[in-house]
Design a protein around this motif. Structure first.
Motif, mmCIF file in Angstrom:
data_model
loop_
_atom_site.group_PDB
_atom_site.id
_atom_site.type_symbol
_atom_site.label_atom_id
_atom_site.label_comp_id
_atom_site.label_asym_id
_atom_site.label_seq_id
_atom_site.Cartn_x
_atom_site.Cartn_y
_atom_site.Cartn_z
ATOM 1 N N VAL A 136 0.847 -1.200 0.000
ATOM 2 C CA VAL A 136 0.000 0.000 0.000
ATOM 3 C C VAL A 136 0.885 1.255 0.000
ATOM 4 O O VAL A 136 1.810 1.378 0.810
ATOM 5 C CB VAL A 136 -0.939 0.007 1.218
ATOM 6 C CG1 VAL A 136 -1.743 1.299 1.274
ATOM 7 C CG2 VAL A 136 -1.867 -1.200 1.166
ATOM 8 N N LEU A 137 0.602 2.179 -0.909
ATOM 9 C CA LEU A 137 1.370 3.416 -1.042
ATOM 10 C C LEU A 137 0.733 4.538 -0.231
ATOM 11 O O LEU A 137 -0.495 4.659 -0.172
ATOM 12 C CB LEU A 137 1.449 3.830 -2.511
ATOM 13 C CG LEU A 137 2.061 2.815 -3.487
ATOM 14 C CD1 LEU A 137 2.023 3.357 -4.909
ATOM 15 C CD2 LEU A 137 3.481 2.472 -3.080
ATOM 16 N N ALA A 138 1.566 5.349 0.369
ATOM 17 C CA ALA A 138 1.085 6.479 1.172
ATOM 18 C C ALA A 138 0.542 7.590 0.283
ATOM 19 O O ALA A 138 0.883 7.713 -0.895
ATOM 20 C CB ALA A 138 2.224 7.013 2.039
ATOM 21 N N ALA A 149 -8.922 -1.604 5.505
ATOM 22 C CA ALA A 149 -9.173 -0.158 5.560
ATOM 23 C C ALA A 149 -8.311 0.496 6.636
ATOM 24 O O ALA A 149 -7.687 1.554 6.404
ATOM 25 C CB ALA A 149 -10.656 0.104 5.828
ATOM 26 N N MET A 150 -8.248 -0.112 7.814
ATOM 27 C CA MET A 150 -7.423 0.422 8.898
ATOM 28 C C MET A 150 -5.946 0.423 8.508
ATOM 29 O O MET A 150 -5.209 1.377 8.805
ATOM 30 C CB MET A 150 -7.635 -0.418 10.160
ATOM 31 C CG MET A 150 -9.028 -0.322 10.743
ATOM 32 S SD MET A 150 -9.347 -1.547 12.033
ATOM 33 C CE MET A 150 -8.166 -1.061 13.285
ATOM 34 N N HIS A 151 -5.499 -0.629 7.837
ATOM 35 C CA HIS A 151 -4.106 -0.720 7.421
ATOM 36 C C HIS A 151 -3.761 0.404 6.435
ATOM 37 O O HIS A 151 -2.726 1.058 6.569
ATOM 38 C CB HIS A 151 -3.848 -2.083 6.789
ATOM 39 C CG HIS A 151 -2.472 -2.265 6.255
ATOM 40 N ND1 HIS A 151 -1.347 -2.233 7.058
ATOM 41 C CD2 HIS A 151 -2.015 -2.456 4.970
ATOM 42 C CE1 HIS A 151 -0.265 -2.416 6.317
ATOM 43 N NE2 HIS A 151 -0.645 -2.548 5.049
ATOM 44 N N CYS A 152 -4.642 0.620 5.455
ATOM 45 C CA CYS A 152 -4.392 1.671 4.458
ATOM 46 C C CYS A 152 -4.281 3.040 5.125
ATOM 47 O O CYS A 152 -3.333 3.806 4.860
ATOM 48 C CB CYS A 152 -5.507 1.686 3.419
ATOM 49 S SG CYS A 152 -5.533 0.269 2.305
ATOM 50 N N CYS A 202 -0.308 2.864 6.734
ATOM 51 C CA CYS A 202 0.378 3.273 5.504
ATOM 52 C C CYS A 202 0.144 4.726 5.114
ATOM 53 O O CYS A 202 0.721 5.195 4.132
ATOM 54 C CB CYS A 202 -0.044 2.359 4.346
ATOM 55 S SG CYS A 202 0.362 0.625 4.625
ATOM 56 N N GLY A 203 -0.711 5.448 5.843
ATOM 57 C CA GLY A 203 -0.899 6.869 5.564
ATOM 58 C C GLY A 203 -1.578 7.172 4.252
ATOM 59 O O GLY A 203 -1.228 8.143 3.559
#
Length: 407
Positions: A160-162, A175-178, A182-183
């Motif tokens: 996942v890209l910030a 969703a929480m991880h993104c 990962c910002g």
């Protein structure tokens, strides 16, 4: 060129939720019904006139390539971003040059693409260029694996890209991880069904933050309108308030159909005591916030569609119809069972339970406008209901422009 260009386009939308789980933007799908009567430049100008620095930004997604090209060629507008579709390897001739020109003019662009094809974006001119990404199944699995390692305090690499937008995120954990790990800039849409799974046994509790804000408003001796509006931020609290004052324990001799009537009957002291009783069982789960606010967004759109003006009771009733449109899922029981515990008007009951009656059209149109990929059906629905499409479009613009994050 038509004087009222909103007669010749159709809108659908997706909320964009940020790291605080507040509404930060709206992805607006635009389909042109009568191309000869519409100018992309005029449409963008109309949108920019309605929006302000306090409004969510709008990411405009044109269904027609010709109108996107025109939009890229005119002066940029504040608070408006333009979405570039995923062309894959088949980029239309001349589009790269048009995009480069848009960059030099200062446009804010978002490129729709799968994460696997995301590349470092060039810095050209004064514009801003970001991605709207979707994950393939193997990337989603990698991201979830990384999220679990991060929760345990271990180092992990996530795909996942910030600082990018994401769509099609169907799991709470992802969703929480993104957003948190990962910002990510934001998520288009929200994994509502997955977020509600932990509440399948007992239903969704009252929102703790809303309780605190209502208590604070009472301590400041805010007006009844302010307190009512705060309670209306949470469908569950609205339902519980109406259920309380209509219960046999409360002993009222007549049906109480609105929160305003309930506040008058309860009085400030009794209301404060009851809110304190609710606090231990309230939820601070912020992943529920987009679920609650999504219903508020739907309810406000229905308010604008009805255009009730000074008729506050009518405006409140259509708003609560929208707010209660997912009440069965929130309470984890059939909607008909939940509504039997509070008095609702015949029009509300018809709309919510039987898809009929005068309020059904407002609810149906509001729901259809959330179906981003089914926009082609909206003009026919409006025609069948004798609902002017320009009024529908203007209602959505006003809903977006008037939105303020208060929680």
């Amino acid at each position: 060129m038509a004087l009222n260009l909103l007669e010749h386009v159709a809108f659908a939308y997706q909320p964009i939720w940020g790291r605080t789980r507040q509404l930060i933007g709206v992805r607006l799908r635009v389909r042109v019904v009568n191309p000869e009567s519409v100018s992309a430049a005029q449409l963008l100008h109309l949108l920019s006139e309605e929006l302000s620095a306090d409004s969510p930004f709008v990411l405009v997604s044109f269904a027609e390539a010709g109108f996107l090209r025109e939009a890229l060629s005119v002066n940029p507008h504040e608070h408006i971003w333009l979405e570039l579709p995923d062309f894959g390897d088949d980029v239309p001739p001349g589009l790269l040059e048009t995009v480069a020109y848009a960059h030099r003019m200062g446009h804010r662009l978002v490129q729709d693409a799968p994460l696997a094809r995301a590349k470092p974006l060039p810095s050209i001119g004064q514009g801003v260029h970001r991605y709207l990404l979707h994950l393939w199944p193997e990337q989603a699995s990698q991201a979830l694996h990384a999220a679990r390692h991060m929760r345990e305090g271990a180092a992990a690499h996530s795909p996942v890209l910030a600082e990018q937008l994401y769509r099609g995120i169907g799991q709470r954990e992802l969703a929480m991880h993104c957003l948190d790990d990962c910002g990510a800039w934001g998520l288009c849409g929200w994994p509502v069904d997955d977020v509600l799974i932990p509440y399948q046994r007992y239903g969704v509790p009252v929102d703790k933050l809303t309780l605190v804000r209502v208590q604070q408003a009472l301590m400041r001796q805010s007006s009844m309108e302010v307190v009512e509006d705060l309670i209306h931020q949470d469908a569950v609290l609205t339902f519980r308030t109406l259920r309380l004052v209509n219960s046999p324990v409360f002993g009222t001799s007549r049906e109480v159909t609105t929160v305003r009537q309930a506040l008058m009957l309860l009085g400030q002291r009794r209301l404060r005591d009851w809110l304190l009783e609710l606090m231990p069982g309230a939820s601070g789960d912020r992943e529920l916030l987009p679920v609650r606010l999504g219903l508020v967004l739907r309810a406000r759109l229905m308010e604008h569609l009805m255009e009730a003006g000074l008729q506050r009771d009518l405006r409140t009733e259509i708003y609560v119809t929208g707010l209660f449109s997912m009440l069965g899922q929130l309470m984890n029981e059939p909607l008909s069972s939940a509504l039997r515990r509070i008095p609702v008007s015949e029009a509300m009951g018809d709309a919510l339970l039987r898809e009929a009656g005068p309020y059904h059209t407002y609810l149906d149109i509001a729901r259809r406008m959330e179906r981003f990929d089914e926009l082609q059906h909206l003009p026919g629905l409006c025609d069948a209901a004798a609902f002017p499409i320009d009024h529908v479009n203007r209602s959505l613009i006003r809903t977006i422009a008037g939105w303020r994050n208060t929680l």
